[in-house]
Design an enzyme around this catalytic site. Structure first.
Site, PDB file in Angstrom:
ATOM      1  N   GLN A   1     -54.174 -10.075   0.848  1.00  0.00           N
ATOM      2  CA  GLN A   1     -52.990  -9.793   0.048  1.00  0.00           C
ATOM      3  C   GLN A   1     -51.832  -9.328   0.925  1.00  0.00           C
ATOM      4  O   GLN A   1     -50.699  -9.257   0.449  1.00  0.00           O
ATOM      5  CB  GLN A   1     -53.299  -8.697  -0.982  1.00  0.00           C
ATOM      6  CG  GLN A   1     -54.309  -9.103  -2.040  1.00  0.00           C
ATOM      7  CD  GLN A   1     -54.714  -7.949  -2.938  1.00  0.00           C
ATOM      8  OE1 GLN A   1     -55.890  -7.636  -3.054  1.00  0.00           O
ATOM      9  NE2 GLN A   1     -53.759  -7.305  -3.579  1.00  0.00           N
TER      10      GLN A   1
ATOM     11  N   PHE B   1     -57.546  -8.134  -6.507  1.00  0.00           N
ATOM     12  CA  PHE B   1     -57.593  -6.884  -7.266  1.00  0.00           C
ATOM     13  C   PHE B   1     -57.328  -5.647  -6.405  1.00  0.00           C
ATOM     14  O   PHE B   1     -57.719  -4.541  -6.770  1.00  0.00           O
ATOM     15  CB  PHE B   1     -58.926  -6.733  -8.003  1.00  0.00           C
ATOM     16  CG  PHE B   1     -59.334  -7.938  -8.787  1.00  0.00           C
ATOM     17  CD1 PHE B   1     -58.563  -8.382  -9.852  1.00  0.00           C
ATOM     18  CD2 PHE B   1     -60.479  -8.647  -8.465  1.00  0.00           C
ATOM     19  CE1 PHE B   1     -58.924  -9.515 -10.574  1.00  0.00           C
ATOM     20  CE2 PHE B   1     -60.845  -9.781  -9.183  1.00  0.00           C
ATOM     21  CZ  PHE B   1     -60.063 -10.211 -10.243  1.00  0.00           C
TER      22      PHE B   1
ATOM     23  N   GLU C   1     -55.987  -5.964   0.060  1.00  0.00           N
ATOM     24  CA  GLU C   1     -54.707  -5.446   0.532  1.00  0.00           C
ATOM     25  C   GLU C   1     -54.849  -4.897   1.944  1.00  0.00           C
ATOM     26  O   GLU C   1     -54.104  -5.250   2.842  1.00  0.00           O
ATOM     27  CB  GLU C   1     -54.173  -4.365  -0.406  1.00  0.00           C
ATOM     28  CG  GLU C   1     -52.823  -3.822   0.031  1.00  0.00           C
ATOM     29  CD  GLU C   1     -52.230  -2.823  -0.941  1.00  0.00           C
ATOM     30  OE1 GLU C   1     -51.290  -2.111  -0.548  1.00  0.00           O
ATOM     31  OE2 GLU C   1     -52.704  -2.730  -2.094  1.00  0.00           O
TER      32      GLU C   1
ATOM     33  N   ARG D   1     -50.493   8.141  -6.275  1.00  0.00           N
ATOM     34  CA  ARG D   1     -50.266   7.516  -7.575  1.00  0.00           C
ATOM     35  C   ARG D   1     -51.086   8.192  -8.668  1.00  0.00           C
ATOM     36  O   ARG D   1     -50.672   8.221  -9.829  1.00  0.00           O
ATOM     37  CB  ARG D   1     -50.555   6.013  -7.524  1.00  0.00           C
ATOM     38  CG  ARG D   1     -50.045   5.263  -8.740  1.00  0.00           C
ATOM     39  CD  ARG D   1     -50.177   3.758  -8.581  1.00  0.00           C
ATOM     40  NE  ARG D   1     -49.161   3.195  -7.727  1.00  0.00           N
ATOM     41  CZ  ARG D   1     -48.044   2.603  -8.179  1.00  0.00           C
ATOM     42  NH1 ARG D   1     -47.807   2.535  -9.476  1.00  0.00           N
ATOM     43  NH2 ARG D   1     -47.185   2.077  -7.339  1.00  0.00           N
TER      44      ARG D   1
ATOM     45  N   PHE E   1     -54.552   1.423  -8.812  1.00  0.00           N
ATOM     46  CA  PHE E   1     -54.239   2.159  -7.582  1.00  0.00           C
ATOM     47  C   PHE E   1     -54.209   3.676  -7.779  1.00  0.00           C
ATOM     48  O   PHE E   1     -53.288   4.356  -7.363  1.00  0.00           O
ATOM     49  CB  PHE E   1     -52.879   1.659  -7.072  1.00  0.00           C
ATOM     50  CG  PHE E   1     -52.663   1.818  -5.591  1.00  0.00           C
ATOM     51  CD1 PHE E   1     -53.282   0.981  -4.696  1.00  0.00           C
ATOM     52  CD2 PHE E   1     -51.818   2.794  -5.106  1.00  0.00           C
ATOM     53  CE1 PHE E   1     -53.064   1.113  -3.323  1.00  0.00           C
ATOM     54  CE2 PHE E   1     -51.589   2.944  -3.744  1.00  0.00           C
ATOM     55  CZ  PHE E   1     -52.220   2.095  -2.846  1.00  0.00           C
TER      56      PHE E   1
ATOM     57  N   THR F   1     -44.996   3.229  -4.328  1.00  0.00           N
ATOM     58  CA  THR F   1     -44.528   4.621  -4.268  1.00  0.00           C
ATOM     59  C   THR F   1     -44.009   4.983  -2.881  1.00  0.00           C
ATOM     60  O   THR F   1     -43.285   5.962  -2.734  1.00  0.00           O
ATOM     61  CB  THR F   1     -45.648   5.594  -4.687  1.00  0.00           C
ATOM     62  OG1 THR F   1     -46.813   5.352  -3.892  1.00  0.00           O
ATOM     63  CG2 THR F   1     -46.000   5.393  -6.150  1.00  0.00           C
TER      64      THR F   1
ATOM     65  N   ALA G   1     -49.323  -3.526  -6.227  1.00  0.00           N
ATOM     66  CA  ALA G   1     -48.506  -2.585  -7.006  1.00  0.00           C
ATOM     67  C   ALA G   1     -47.781  -3.267  -8.167  1.00  0.00           C
ATOM     68  O   ALA G   1     -46.759  -2.772  -8.641  1.00  0.00           O
ATOM     69  CB  ALA G   1     -47.491  -1.870  -6.100  1.00  0.00           C
TER      70      ALA G   1
ATOM     71  N   GLU H   1     -51.112  -4.642 -13.335  1.00  0.00           N
ATOM     72  CA  GLU H   1     -51.967  -3.456 -13.410  1.00  0.00           C
ATOM     73  C   GLU H   1     -52.006  -2.751 -14.763  1.00  0.00           C
ATOM     74  O   GLU H   1     -53.065  -2.271 -15.175  1.00  0.00           O
ATOM     75  CB  GLU H   1     -51.529  -2.454 -12.327  1.00  0.00           C
ATOM     76  CG  GLU H   1     -51.814  -2.927 -10.925  1.00  0.00           C
ATOM     77  CD  GLU H   1     -51.169  -2.023  -9.891  1.00  0.00           C
ATOM     78  OE1 GLU H   1     -51.902  -1.337  -9.166  1.00  0.00           O
ATOM     79  OE2 GLU H   1     -49.923  -2.003  -9.821  1.00  0.00           O
TER      80      GLU H   1
END
Length: 749
Positions: free
Chosen positions: A191, A222, A226, A304, A338, A434, A503, A704
């Site tokens: 990702q 998912f 990442e 988060r 997340f 974030t 995100a 998400e």
């Protein structure tokens, strides 16, 4: 527009990593990993393995030409264990051979002598021993300490929620090939292509411009690809660079499950105070995040969690604290939501605790405290364009909540073996990375002489339909047919310095950049057409040029050729950075999110009180899509998210034993929802709104948020259990597996 990959998917023509034709001379890499969770490596001997037929070489930490470090946020994660292992599955060596079979046979011959060390698998134990990934963080609004005395009701409790295996259909993998001048191209199932590029450069000790990362699509991610796609790509790239040969690694499912991190398990303590009229006046929560053996993305996930600790509710006095605890498990990582779902689960449990103690429905407290415009959240952001109440009210009306509740009460009164439960689940989820600096994207658009268009962005297609939305942006902006447009693979040489597709921001960020590029090109083309037709207004509709509201004989293709002959630039590279967002971590205040997504779901379940099994009768949802670009794709995201959330809350139980060994290490021991366990009905209503200007075409992010509707599944089951066993004192411990349900059904107070 239907998903542009749909036809190739169902015909088996879509190309994934393992479908890439292998070049002659391709070698195969197999990681050799630790079989203990915490130990010093006293000695390692791979002589016998190296001498085995078909083995080319075996690499260890001492062979790394650059840095033995792949930590993204914190530099605490070596690519290879060096002197000490910190979790079962940590890579110690890399075996390169002429086939995967030869590598697996060689792995059996490697001898490692360990001096075992104490093992910690529990986050609370780690925190008690001050084994933390980073210092704790806390968010404060108002003063809880001064408010408790003003509360009519105060309740305390504890929650525990387990992790979740990503279980992407395509496992982790990479295929690296050497190019001339010492450069490398790596096809990676990731990702985050730029993150892979950066880490390959770090480990190999070469510049990023010599590394090309290319990703066509993923067979699911998912969040699990990442950061955790990085080590496998680095290993393949390193071996290819060293041996000047193509090197491939495609993980076996059980290896993937054993060696990769999951959604973070959390444990939490809460305290909630309400007024006489059931306003939540104060809320305190302490989260214990099980990060695993290294940071990975845990600091950002923990952040988060804090951001979403109050879910869709306004609470004037909040103190939320979180510890990222270091344990001897694989480093846990991003997973859809997340950290947000873990934070929301606790506040929902606190509301349920209060409601049960007061003998009222949790929905009364939920509705009474939903956010409205102007409310300040614990991190300082002032809410605008809130849709918590509109989604709640429409859900209650459209799906006849009061009648449904009455029907369930009647059913329960007349049935002894089966009991139904109903839960309401509102959500509020912030959209943006974030980490403010990650909220940017670029797009590169070329228009060729024949009028065809090729597009490159940093967005990675992983089944969520982002390529389809990008295609819509191009066709709608230019007024041309989809057949004229090609969406290229995600490639670090075409689009550099990308943020990961995560995100829920992939479509917003890359779509905005693409829209800017297409708009810039369109203005140039309109200028050409204006001059050609002596017109003041130009439109392009279905590839026909409209000048001052009159259809001309000029087509899109004619216009492009005319622009080309006039030497007008037919390529554009645009950069988009989300405006307005900012956050000051020294003050724990700011405006970190571009906007919020809202929704309300009603979840109904029927529990077999003899067996402890359950069926979800329906999930009825009113969701805040904004102005949906593609309702079919967006509804698919809602359905998938709901089922994945329900799976996390009910079936999917990750189990490590005290030695840190994954016991639920295969699909025979780790259960995910199948066709028989998904809800019998999932109904989705789109809330009619104007959308938000920072969402692409005012179509809000949808990746998400819907997973959080699944939280209500836990509390629906709990309500059914309470209907059967009303006096039981039930813990809040997810997932609520049939085994746990059966025990609670017959639990004595």
């Amino acid at each position: 527009m239907i998903n542009i990959d749909a036809h190739n998917h169902v015909q088996g023509k879509s190309i994934y990593l393992d479908d890439i034709p292998e070049l002659q001379g391709t070698l195969y890499a197999l990681p050799f990993d630790a079989k203990v969770a915490h130990a010093k490596i006293k000695s390692i001997d791979w002589t016998a393995a190296l001498n085995r037929n078909g083995i080319v070489t075996i690499l260890g930490a001492k062979d790394i030409p650059g840095e033995n470090q792949i930590g993204g946020i914190l530099p605490d994660e070596p690519l290879f264990a060096e002197g000490e292992v910190h979790f079962r599955g940590q890579v110690i060596a890399l075996i390169i051979g002429t086939s995967e079979h030869h590598c697996r046979q060689a792995a059996k011959l490697i001898q490692v002598v360990y001096e075992e060390l104490p093992i910690i698998t529990d986050a609370r134990i780690a925190q008690a021993q001050n084994k933390l990934i980073m210092p704790p963080r806390s968010f404060t609004l108002g003063s809880t300490s001064e408010t408790w005395s003003q509360c009519e009701h105060v309740f305390e409790g504890r929650t525990d929620v387990n992790g979740q295996e990503h279980l992407y259909i395509e496992t982790q993998g990479a295929y690296a090939r050497p190019k001339e001048d010492g450069s490398i191209i790596v096809s990676s199932s990731t990702q985050g292509p730029t993150a892979v590029q950066r880490m390959v450069a770090r480990v190999l000790g070469i510049p990023m411009h010599k590394i090309e990362i290319d990703t066509v699509r993923l067979g699911g991610g998912f969040g699990g690809k990442e950061a955790q796609a990085t080590p496998w790509a680095v290993m393949a790239a390193w071996a290819s660079h060293l041996l000047h040969k193509p090197v491939k690694m495609a993980m076996h499912r059980m290896d993937d499950m054993r060696m990769t991190g999951k959604r973070h398990p959390y444990s939490a303590d809460f305290k909630i105070g309400l007024s006489k009229d059931l306003k939540i006046l104060a809320y305190e929560v302490t989260h214990y995040q099980n990060a695993g053996a290294a940071a990975d993305l845990s600091p950002a996930v923990m952040e988060r969690t804090l951001f979403h600790s109050t879910n869709a509710y306004f609470i004037p006095n909040v103190f939320a604290k979180a510890f990222s605890c270091k344990t001897n498990l694989p480093p846990n990582t991003a997973f859809r939501g997340f950290g947000g779902p873990q934070g929301k689960f606790v506040i929902e449990a606190a509301i349920v605790k209060a409601a049960e103690s007061l003998g009222i429905s949790p929905a009364v407290i939920q509705k009474n405290n939903l956010v409205v415009d102007g409310d300040e959240l614990s991190y300082g952001q002032i809410l605008q364009q809130t849709n918590a109440h509109p989604t709640w009210d429409l859900c209650m009306k459209d799906y006849q909540y009061e009648a449904q509740k009455e029907r369930i009460e009647t059913f329960n009164a007349s049935n002894s073996r089966y009991k139904k439960g109903l839960a309401v689940q509102p959500i509020c989820f912030g959209i943006s990375f974030t980490n403010t600096m990650m909220n940017h994207a670029r797009a590169l658009v070329h228009i060729y002489q024949d009028g065809s268009v090729v597009v490159s962005t940093g967005a990675v297609e992983m089944g969520q339909g982002v390529n389809t939305k990008l295609l819509q942006i191009v066709t709608e902006t230019f007024g041309i047919a989809a057949s004229k447009v090609r969406i290229e693979s995600t490639n670090t040489l075409r689009v550099a310095n990308t943020s990961p597709t995560a995100a829920s921001a992939g479509a917003d960020l890359n779509g905005k950049a693409l829209q800017m590029a297409c708009t810039a090109l369109l203005e140039r083309l309109k200028a050409v057409a204006q001059k050609e037709h002596n017109a003041t207004e130009i439109q392009i509709i279905e590839e026909q040029i409209i000048a001052d509201a009159k259809t001309t004989e000029m087509t899109w293709t004619d216009l492009i050729m005319k622009a080309f002959t006039l030497r007008v630039a037919l390529s554009e590279n645009s950069h988009y950075a989300t405006p307005t967002i900012h956050y000051d971590k020294t003050k724990e205040k700011g405006h970190p999110f571009a906007y919020h997504v809202y929704g309300t779901a009603l979840i109904e379940v029927t529990v077999d009180c003899l067996k402890g099994t359950y069926d979800f009768d329906s999930v009825n949802i009113v969701h805040d899509f904004g102005q949906s670009m593609n309702p079919t794709i967006d509804n698919g995201q809602i359905e998938g998210g709901v089922v994945q959330g329900i799976g996390w809350m009910t079936l999917e139980e990750i189990i490590y034993n005290e030695q840190g060994r994954l016991v639920s290490n295969a699909l025979s021991t780790y259960k995910v929802p199948d066709i028989y366990s998904v809800p019998k009905q999932i109904n989705i209503t789109h809330l009619e709104t104007e959308g938000h200007e920072l969402a692409i075409k005012k179509s809000k992010a949808v990746g998400e948020p819907p997973l959080m509707y699944g939280l209500g599944a836990y509390f629906a089951i709990r309500n059914a259990v309470k209907a059967f066993n009303p006096t039981a004192d039930l813990a809040v411990n997810a997932p609520y597996t049939p085994e746990k349900v059966l025990m609670d059904l017959y639990k004595t107070s």
